[in-house]
Motif scaffolding. Structure first.
Motif, PDB file in Angstrom:
ATOM      1  N   ARG A  26      61.719  47.700   8.867  1.00 12.51           N
ATOM      2  CA  ARG A  26      63.015  47.769   8.396  1.00 12.51           C
ATOM      3  C   ARG A  26      63.383  48.635   7.433  1.00 12.51           C
ATOM      4  O   ARG A  26      64.577  49.390   7.433  1.00 12.51           O
ATOM      5  CB  ARG A  26      63.377  46.398   7.943  1.00 12.51           C
ATOM      6  CG  ARG A  26      64.845  46.212   7.517  1.00 12.51           C
ATOM      7  CD  ARG A  26      65.824  46.288   8.903  1.00 12.51           C
ATOM      8  NE  ARG A  26      67.080  46.109   8.671  1.00 12.51           N
ATOM      9  CZ  ARG A  26      67.953  47.311   8.108  1.00 12.51           C
ATOM     10  NH1 ARG A  26      67.512  48.383   8.054  1.00 12.51           N
ATOM     11  NH2 ARG A  26      69.258  47.098   7.930  1.00 12.51           N
ATOM     12  N   LEU A  27      62.483  48.935   6.450  1.00 12.58           N
ATOM     13  CA  LEU A  27      62.745  49.974   5.175  1.00 12.58           C
ATOM     14  C   LEU A  27      62.890  51.343   5.940  1.00 12.58           C
ATOM     15  O   LEU A  27      63.323  52.113   5.567  1.00 12.58           O
ATOM     16  CB  LEU A  27      61.536  49.801   4.407  1.00 12.58           C
ATOM     17  CG  LEU A  27      61.565  48.531   3.539  1.00 12.58           C
ATOM     18  CD1 LEU A  27      60.654  48.335   2.650  1.00 12.58           C
ATOM     19  CD2 LEU A  27      62.833  48.437   2.587  1.00 12.58           C
ATOM     20  N   ALA A  28      61.919  51.635   7.059  1.00  9.68           N
ATOM     21  CA  ALA A  28      61.662  52.932   7.556  1.00  9.68           C
ATOM     22  C   ALA A  28      62.768  53.331   8.556  1.00  9.68           C
ATOM     23  O   ALA A  28      63.143  54.559   8.424  1.00  9.68           O
ATOM     24  CB  ALA A  28      60.452  52.813   8.530  1.00  9.68           C
ATOM     25  N   LEU A  33      63.192  60.472   7.417  1.00 15.53           N
ATOM     26  CA  LEU A  33      62.251  61.247   7.913  1.00 15.53           C
ATOM     27  C   LEU A  33      61.880  60.763   9.391  1.00 15.53           C
ATOM     28  O   LEU A  33      62.034  59.647   9.678  1.00 15.53           O
ATOM     29  CB  LEU A  33      60.842  60.729   7.127  1.00 15.53           C
ATOM     30  CG  LEU A  33      59.772  61.760   7.237  1.00 15.53           C
ATOM     31  CD1 LEU A  33      59.930  63.051   6.719  1.00 15.53           C
ATOM     32  CD2 LEU A  33      58.733  60.955   6.354  1.00 15.53           C
ATOM     33  N   PRO A  34      61.577  61.752  10.189  1.00 13.20           N
ATOM     34  CA  PRO A  34      61.171  61.186  11.741  1.00 13.20           C
ATOM     35  C   PRO A  34      59.979  60.138  11.642  1.00 13.20           C
ATOM     36  O   PRO A  34      59.196  60.039  10.734  1.00 13.20           O
ATOM     37  CB  PRO A  34      60.925  62.533  12.252  1.00 13.20           C
ATOM     38  CG  PRO A  34      61.542  63.398  11.727  1.00 13.20           C
ATOM     39  CD  PRO A  34      61.521  63.112  10.138  1.00 13.20           C
ATOM     40  N   PRO A  35      60.134  59.065  12.531  1.00 15.76           N
ATOM     41  CA  PRO A  35      59.347  57.867  12.689  1.00 15.76           C
ATOM     42  C   PRO A  35      57.730  58.609  12.635  1.00 15.76           C
ATOM     43  O   PRO A  35      57.071  58.044  11.812  1.00 15.76           O
ATOM     44  CB  PRO A  35      59.595  57.094  14.042  1.00 15.76           C
ATOM     45  CG  PRO A  35      60.731  57.531  13.886  1.00 15.76           C
ATOM     46  CD  PRO A  35      61.141  58.982  13.600  1.00 15.76           C
ATOM     47  N   PRO A 211      58.415  64.333   3.430  1.00 15.95           N
ATOM     48  CA  PRO A 211      59.066  63.255   2.790  1.00 15.95           C
ATOM     49  C   PRO A 211      60.008  63.490   1.579  1.00 15.95           C
ATOM     50  O   PRO A 211      59.339  64.424   0.906  1.00 15.95           O
ATOM     51  CB  PRO A 211      58.054  62.157   2.487  1.00 15.95           C
ATOM     52  CG  PRO A 211      56.801  63.046   2.358  1.00 15.95           C
ATOM     53  CD  PRO A 211      56.756  64.322   3.219  1.00 15.95           C
ATOM     54  N   ALA A 212      61.133  63.141   1.708  1.00 15.29           N
ATOM     55  CA  ALA A 212      62.017  63.280   0.466  1.00 15.29           C
ATOM     56  C   ALA A 212      61.589  62.212  -0.556  1.00 15.29           C
ATOM     57  O   ALA A 212      60.967  61.274  -0.342  1.00 15.29           O
ATOM     58  CB  ALA A 212      63.464  63.071   0.978  1.00 15.29           C
ATOM     59  N   ALA A 220      59.664  52.713   1.461  1.00 10.42           N
ATOM     60  CA  ALA A 220      59.080  52.396   2.747  1.00 10.42           C
ATOM     61  C   ALA A 220      57.777  52.976   2.860  1.00 10.42           C
ATOM     62  O   ALA A 220      56.873  52.082   3.523  1.00 10.42           O
ATOM     63  CB  ALA A 220      60.129  53.302   3.663  1.00 10.42           C
ATOM     64  N   ILE A 221      57.312  54.047   2.304  1.00  6.55           N
ATOM     65  CA  ILE A 221      55.997  54.486   2.460  1.00  6.55           C
ATOM     66  C   ILE A 221      54.928  53.530   1.426  1.00  6.55           C
ATOM     67  O   ILE A 221      53.731  53.275   2.071  1.00  6.55           O
ATOM     68  CB  ILE A 221      55.851  55.951   2.127  1.00  6.55           C
ATOM     69  CG1 ILE A 221      56.389  56.825   3.051  1.00  6.55           C
ATOM     70  CG2 ILE A 221      54.314  56.562   1.745  1.00  6.55           C
ATOM     71  CD1 ILE A 221      56.486  58.307   2.837  1.00  6.55           C
ATOM     72  N   GLY A 222      55.478  53.425   0.193  1.00  9.79           N
ATOM     73  CA  GLY A 222      54.759  52.347  -0.587  1.00  9.79           C
ATOM     74  C   GLY A 222      54.379  51.201   0.127  1.00  9.79           C
ATOM     75  O   GLY A 222      53.220  50.607   0.186  1.00  9.79           O
TER      76      GLY A 222
END
Length: 246
Positions: A26-28, A33-35, A211-212, A220-222
């Motif tokens: 959901r955060l992604a 950024l493309p999946p 990634p920005a 999301a990444i974390g």
């Protein structure tokens, strides 16, 4: 800490961390950024963190054969499984239907284990598998009837995810490496990174998006790294599970 309590805490942590993948997904959605690139960076960061841990505090060496086997397991259980799920959702398969199809994994694991590893399933288990499979087929058929439903072939993608993670599990059972968790996880995460790096390069026509450094992307990444990748794997490790019976 009593072994039974440690085992219970590990099991609870596994449920929480494994389920956190839905929150990470959901955060992604909020990230530009493309999946495929997002997951490539996610696994690359997770690999780096575990590799540094292994380098700094690891106590056992790892053989090339063991690392190769664990990399194959990672390709199947992490890379192949998640890639199939993501491609299915991108093709228009609903997340609920995708989750329902991937829930067939224990059934397929039981079937293949009885064929390849020896233990035979009883009649009641076979009956349960047939009922569950019919239920999934009915749900997929109902989803296909929708005007905005995905094409028929797209429903095979989560099924391929199920096959991938099941084959990875059987590979792990058939060829145990007995390596330390840090070495095992480094090899598996590195293999998953390779899978999504290739997918990201294909999706980006030979380039991978960076990634920005904004709050949405970092969150999301974390979340995907610390909860879905590291937390779920550590809490499901044989050491934690076995502690309840030693």
């Amino acid at each position: 800490m009593p072994p039974s309590l440690l085992s219970s805490l590990a099991a609870s942590g596994f449920v929480v961390c494994w389920s956190s993948g839905f929150i990470g997904g959901r955060l992604a959605v909020e990230v530009a950024l493309p999946p495929m690139a997002l997951f490539a960076w996610r696994f690359a960061l997770a690999t780096l963190l575990v590799a540094l841990w292994w380098r700094a505090w690891g106590t056992r060496s790892a053989s090339r054969q063991g690392l190769f086997i664990e990399a194959g397991i990672g390709c199947l259980t992490m890379g192949g499984y998640l890639l199939g799920v993501m491609l299915a959702i991108q093709a228009g398969v609903g997340t609920a239907v995708t989750a329902l199809i991937t829930a067939l994994q224990p059934l397929l694991a039981t079937l293949l284990a009885s064929l390849l590893l020896g233990p035979r399933s009883g009649g009641l288990r076979w009956l349960g598998m047939i009922i569950a499979s019919v239920g999934v087929i009915l749900c997929v058929a109902g989803d296909l009837g929708n005007a905005d439903g995905a094409p028929l072939w797209a429903y095979g993608l989560p099924l391929l995810s199920v096959v991938s993670v099941t084959l990875g599990s059987i590979l792990a059972a058939r060829y145990p490496t007995a390596m330390a968790m840090d070495a095992t996880l480094t090899a598996q995460l590195a293999a998953a990174t390779g899978v999504f790096l290739i997918a990201a390069l294909i999706e980006g026509h030979g380039r991978i998006a960076l990634p920005a450094l904004d709050s949405a992307t970092l969150t999301a990444i974390g979340w995907l790294v610390f909860f879905s990748s590291l937390g779920a794997t550590v809490s499901s490790s044989p050491a934690c599970v076995a502690s309840g019976s030693t």
